[in-house]
Design a protein around this motif. Structure first.
Motif, PDB file in Angstrom:
ATOM      1  N   SER A   1      25.719  43.371  13.723  1.00 19.04           N
ATOM      2  CA  SER A   1      24.788  42.534  14.865  1.00 19.04           C
ATOM      3  C   SER A   1      25.193  43.229  16.145  1.00 19.04           C
ATOM      4  O   SER A   1      25.964  43.733  16.542  1.00 19.04           O
ATOM      5  N   LYS A   2      24.178  42.551  17.196  1.00 14.09           N
ATOM      6  CA  LYS A   2      24.557  42.625  18.653  1.00 14.09           C
ATOM      7  C   LYS A   2      25.945  41.803  18.833  1.00 14.09           C
ATOM      8  O   LYS A   2      26.205  40.776  18.218  1.00 14.09           O
ATOM      9  N   PRO A   3      26.525  41.996  20.021  1.00  7.55           N
ATOM     10  CA  PRO A   3      27.928  41.496  20.109  1.00  7.55           C
ATOM     11  C   PRO A   3      27.515  39.999  20.840  1.00  7.55           C
ATOM     12  O   PRO A   3      26.704  39.857  21.574  1.00  7.55           O
ATOM     13  N   GLU A   4      28.372  39.079  20.451  1.00  3.84           N
ATOM     14  CA  GLU A   4      28.495  37.758  21.035  1.00  3.84           C
ATOM     15  C   GLU A   4      29.754  37.512  21.743  1.00  3.84           C
ATOM     16  O   GLU A   4      30.884  37.949  21.162  1.00  3.84           O
ATOM     17  N   LEU A   5      29.530  37.006  22.920  1.00  5.33           N
ATOM     18  CA  LEU A   5      30.768  36.586  23.843  1.00  5.33           C
ATOM     19  C   LEU A   5      31.625  35.555  23.018  1.00  5.33           C
ATOM     20  O   LEU A   5      30.833  34.070  23.121  1.00  5.33           O
ATOM     21  N   VAL A   6      32.577  35.570  22.746  1.00  6.31           N
ATOM     22  CA  VAL A   6      33.523  34.459  22.092  1.00  6.31           C
ATOM     23  C   VAL A   6      34.288  33.588  23.294  1.00  6.31           C
ATOM     24  O   VAL A   6      34.110  32.418  23.004  1.00  6.31           O
ATOM     25  N   LEU A   7      35.058  34.622  23.893  1.00  5.82           N
ATOM     26  CA  LEU A   7      35.937  33.764  25.278  1.00  5.82           C
ATOM     27  C   LEU A   7      35.687  34.638  26.330  1.00  5.82           C
ATOM     28  O   LEU A   7      35.648  35.859  26.301  1.00  5.82           O
ATOM     29  N   GLN A   8      36.051  34.025  27.518  1.00  3.01           N
ATOM     30  CA  GLN A   8      35.883  34.627  28.747  1.00  3.01           C
ATOM     31  C   GLN A   8      37.008  34.120  29.757  1.00  3.01           C
ATOM     32  O   GLN A   8      37.226  32.866  29.950  1.00  3.01           O
ATOM     33  N   ASP A   9      37.649  34.890  30.520  1.00  2.00           N
ATOM     34  CA  ASP A   9      38.510  34.528  31.526  1.00  2.00           C
ATOM     35  C   ASP A   9      38.747  35.726  32.377  1.00  2.00           C
ATOM     36  O   ASP A   9      38.117  36.584  32.484  1.00  2.00           O
ATOM     37  N   THR A  10      40.016  35.518  33.125  1.00  2.00           N
ATOM     38  CA  THR A  10      39.956  36.589  34.146  1.00  2.00           C
ATOM     39  C   THR A  10      40.767  37.672  33.117  1.00  2.00           C
ATOM     40  O   THR A  10      41.115  37.745  32.148  1.00  2.00           O
ATOM     41  N   LYS A  11      40.814  39.121  33.796  1.00  2.00           N
ATOM     42  CA  LYS A  11      41.468  40.353  33.005  1.00  2.00           C
ATOM     43  C   LYS A  11      42.927  39.913  32.928  1.00  2.00           C
ATOM     44  O   LYS A  11      43.539  40.205  31.686  1.00  2.00           O
ATOM     45  N   GLU A  12      43.740  39.144  33.698  1.00  2.00           N
ATOM     46  CA  GLU A  12      44.943  39.032  33.684  1.00  2.00           C
ATOM     47  C   GLU A  12      45.164  37.968  32.374  1.00  2.00           C
ATOM     48  O   GLU A  12      46.221  38.195  31.545  1.00  2.00           O
ATOM     49  N   ALA A  13      44.539  36.960  32.263  1.00  2.00           N
ATOM     50  CA  ALA A  13      44.601  36.148  31.383  1.00  2.00           C
ATOM     51  C   ALA A  13      44.290  36.289  29.884  1.00  2.00           C
ATOM     52  O   ALA A  13      44.423  35.669  28.951  1.00  2.00           O
ATOM     53  N   LEU A  14      43.329  37.066  29.822  1.00  2.00           N
ATOM     54  CA  LEU A  14      42.802  37.601  28.575  1.00  2.00           C
ATOM     55  C   LEU A  14      42.648  39.198  28.499  1.00  2.00           C
ATOM     56  O   LEU A  14      41.396  39.678  28.969  1.00  2.00           O
ATOM     57  N   PHE A  15      43.424  39.836  28.217  1.00  2.00           N
ATOM     58  CA  PHE A  15      43.510  41.250  28.257  1.00  2.00           C
ATOM     59  C   PHE A  15      42.980  41.902  27.112  1.00  2.00           C
ATOM     60  O   PHE A  15      41.748  42.435  26.960  1.00  2.00           O
ATOM     61  N   GLU A  16      43.821  42.396  26.085  1.00  2.00           N
ATOM     62  CA  GLU A  16      43.508  43.309  24.873  1.00  2.00           C
ATOM     63  C   GLU A  16      44.383  42.675  23.748  1.00  2.00           C
ATOM     64  O   GLU A  16      45.010  41.826  23.628  1.00  2.00           O
ATOM     65  N   ALA A  17      44.095  43.711  22.508  1.00  2.00           N
ATOM     66  CA  ALA A  17      45.036  43.562  21.404  1.00  2.00           C
ATOM     67  C   ALA A  17      45.102  42.301  20.485  1.00  2.00           C
ATOM     68  O   ALA A  17      45.834  41.632  20.484  1.00  2.00           O
ATOM     69  N   SER A  18      43.859  41.949  20.354  1.00  2.00           N
ATOM     70  CA  SER A  18      43.461  40.458  19.668  1.00  2.00           C
ATOM     71  C   SER A  18      43.532  40.701  18.116  1.00  2.00           C
ATOM     72  O   SER A  18      43.530  41.545  17.658  1.00  2.00           O
ATOM     73  N   CYS A  19      44.261  39.748  17.570  1.00  2.00           N
ATOM     74  CA  CYS A  19      44.150  39.437  16.171  1.00  2.00           C
ATOM     75  C   CYS A  19      43.741  38.123  15.584  1.00  2.00           C
ATOM     76  O   CYS A  19      44.202  37.263  16.505  1.00  2.00           O
ATOM     77  N   THR A  20      42.880  38.188  14.692  1.00  2.00           N
ATOM     78  CA  THR A  20      42.658  36.799  14.000  1.00  2.00           C
ATOM     79  C   THR A  20      42.978  36.943  12.554  1.00  2.00           C
ATOM     80  O   THR A  20      42.918  37.742  11.894  1.00  2.00           O
ATOM     81  N   TYR A  21      43.377  35.594  12.069  1.00  2.00           N
ATOM     82  CA  TYR A  21      43.711  35.311  10.872  1.00  2.00           C
ATOM     83  C   TYR A  21      43.333  34.057  10.419  1.00  2.00           C
ATOM     84  O   TYR A  21      43.055  33.272  10.921  1.00  2.00           O
ATOM     85  N   LYS A  22      43.057  33.915   8.815  1.00  2.00           N
ATOM     86  CA  LYS A  22      42.893  32.773   8.159  1.00  2.00           C
ATOM     87  C   LYS A  22      44.222  32.191   7.958  1.00  2.00           C
ATOM     88  O   LYS A  22      45.172  32.927   7.427  1.00  2.00           O
ATOM     89  N   LEU A  23      44.405  30.991   8.172  1.00  2.00           N
ATOM     90  CA  LEU A  23      45.575  30.182   7.774  1.00  2.00           C
ATOM     91  C   LEU A  23      45.579  29.867   6.265  1.00  2.00           C
ATOM     92  O   LEU A  23      44.770  29.017   5.857  1.00  2.00           O
ATOM     93  N   LYS A  24      46.511  30.213   5.624  1.00  2.00           N
ATOM     94  CA  LYS A  24      46.671  29.671   4.226  1.00  2.00           C
ATOM     95  C   LYS A  24      46.713  28.367   3.965  1.00  2.00           C
ATOM     96  O   LYS A  24      47.437  27.663   4.422  1.00  2.00           O
ATOM     97  N   GLY A  25      45.740  27.834   2.847  1.00  2.00           N
ATOM     98  CA  GLY A  25      45.804  26.560   2.480  1.00  2.00           C
ATOM     99  C   GLY A  25      44.872  25.646   3.569  1.00  2.00           C
ATOM    100  O   GLY A  25      44.957  24.471   3.443  1.00  2.00           O
ATOM    101  N   ARG A  26      44.183  26.394   4.623  1.00  2.00           N
ATOM    102  CA  ARG A  26      43.373  25.447   5.345  1.00  2.00           C
ATOM    103  C   ARG A  26      42.478  26.186   5.784  1.00  2.00           C
ATOM    104  O   ARG A  26      42.177  27.486   5.753  1.00  2.00           O
ATOM    105  N   ASP A  27      41.130  25.373   6.025  1.00  2.00           N
ATOM    106  CA  ASP A  27      39.838  25.932   6.636  1.00  2.00           C
ATOM    107  C   ASP A  27      39.873  26.116   7.984  1.00  2.00           C
ATOM    108  O   ASP A  27      39.202  25.246   8.642  1.00  2.00           O
TER     109      ASP A  27
END
Length: 336
Positions: free
Chosen positions: A205-231
């Motif tokens: 799909s087209k991109p959707e902006l999830v979070l926004q801040d300054t370059k220093e506060a939100l830079f790169e190398a994101s990882c997203t995970y499912k927490l085991k046993g929790r929704d």
């Protein structure tokens, strides 16, 4: 490193436990291993850095992929396999001969619907209209570094916003019906796209902006995970400090968000050297890394009671290199 730490890394907890305190407090404390894997300085074209680690534990063996920057300026990916983190630096290095240009920042997982291992990464190709973007390769034998398919683009058109829109450090995670492609743009923006699991790895799909801040506060190398046993899901993103790097964290009930701050400030980070006891003597940065998962599939589950963060680190002097490509990153592990 103490043997008990390695045992905790190699043998994930099998005993059910109550939710850890960090889920509500957002407070994290860590101990740090010594550098476990460093650049291969004896190669014909010596490595300057080994960085951007991603790994799975499969059939009794760790399979680790990382970026290696070389003295010649070439940037590509390496594969190592080992059974004990103490011996990781002794493991044979296999350069993934995917491409004669830049490719790096891998993510590896097993995509159950197709019964294939996927490697997601960024690649530059001057021959294509879209010269830089997310690519993938697949294999049915993760232990054979020569078995990966040739790079294929996941997206072949510019992201929304035209030629000035950046994207970097691509990350895939799936829920029950959809695959999600997450990435940052080195300018304080965190993006998400989606496709059906049937259409993966194409049809985004087209991109959707999830979070926004300054370059220093939100830079790169994101990882997203499912927490085991929790929704519930956890996202961690690298931020820039003064002469160093560190990580922040957010929680959400679904990948689409909304994402709520958990440890998302310099004063209250997810992972920074000030949280390490005893203090580390080899790194002042906690940079591009990945949490060790409790499963290898596309859901990217982690055990909230057994956090282990494999990261790239460097001391203050090394971080001050004249060029980013000259920083001598090494790989270590943070444990609770």
């Amino acid at each position: 490193m103490k043997p008990i730490l390695l045992l905790a890394i190699v043998w994930p907890s099998l005993v059910a436990a109550a939710d850890p305190a960090w889920l509500t407090t957002g407070q994290f404390r860590w101990q740090c291993s010594p550098p476990l894997i460093g650049p291969n300085e004896t190669a014909a074209d010596p490595d300057v850095a080994l960085k951007d680690p991603t790994m799975v534990f499969h059939e009794g063996t760790w399979h680790l992929f990382a970026t290696h920057r070389r003295a010649s300026g070439k940037v590509d990916m390496q594969y190592l396999s080992f059974t004990d983190w103490n011996d990781a630096d002794k493991a044979p290095r296999h350069t993934l001969d995917f491409h004669d240009q830049y490719h790096c920042a891998p993510q590896v997982f097993f995509f159950t619907p197709q019964a294939k291992w996927y490697l997601i990464y960024q690649l530059a190709d001057e021959k294509r209209p879209l010269k830089f973007g997310p690519y993938f390769s697949t294999t049915t034998d993760i232990a054979d570094p020569k078995s990966w398919t040739k790079p294929q683009p996941m997206i072949e058109t510019l992201p929304e916003g035209g030629t000035k829109t950046k994207w970097i450090d691509f990350w895939v995670i799936c829920d029950a019906t959809k695959a999600h492609l997450l990435y940052t743009s080195d300018d304080g923006h965190f993006w998400r796209r989606e496709t059906t699991k049937q259409n993966f790895p194409l049809g985004w799909s087209k991109p959707e902006l999830v979070l926004q801040d300054t370059k220093e506060a939100l830079f790169e190398a994101s990882c997203t995970y499912k927490l085991k046993g929790r929704d519930q899901y956890l996202t961690i993103i690298e931020a820039l400090g003064s002469g160093h790097r560190y990580y922040k964290a957010w929680l959400a009930d679904k990948i689409e968000g909304p994402w709520k701050p958990l440890a998302a400030s310099r004063e209250k980070p997810f992972a920074a050297t000030e949280q390490i006891t005893p203090p580390s003597d080899w790194t002042t940065s906690i940079s591009h890394g990945e949490l060790i998962r409790s499963s290898n599939d596309e859901t990217l589950e982690i055990d909230p009671n057994d956090l282990r963060f494999v990261f790239q680190g460097v001391d203050a002097e090394g971080y001050q290199a004249k060029k980013y490509g000259s920083i001598p990153w090494k790989i270590g592990i943070l444990s609770p």
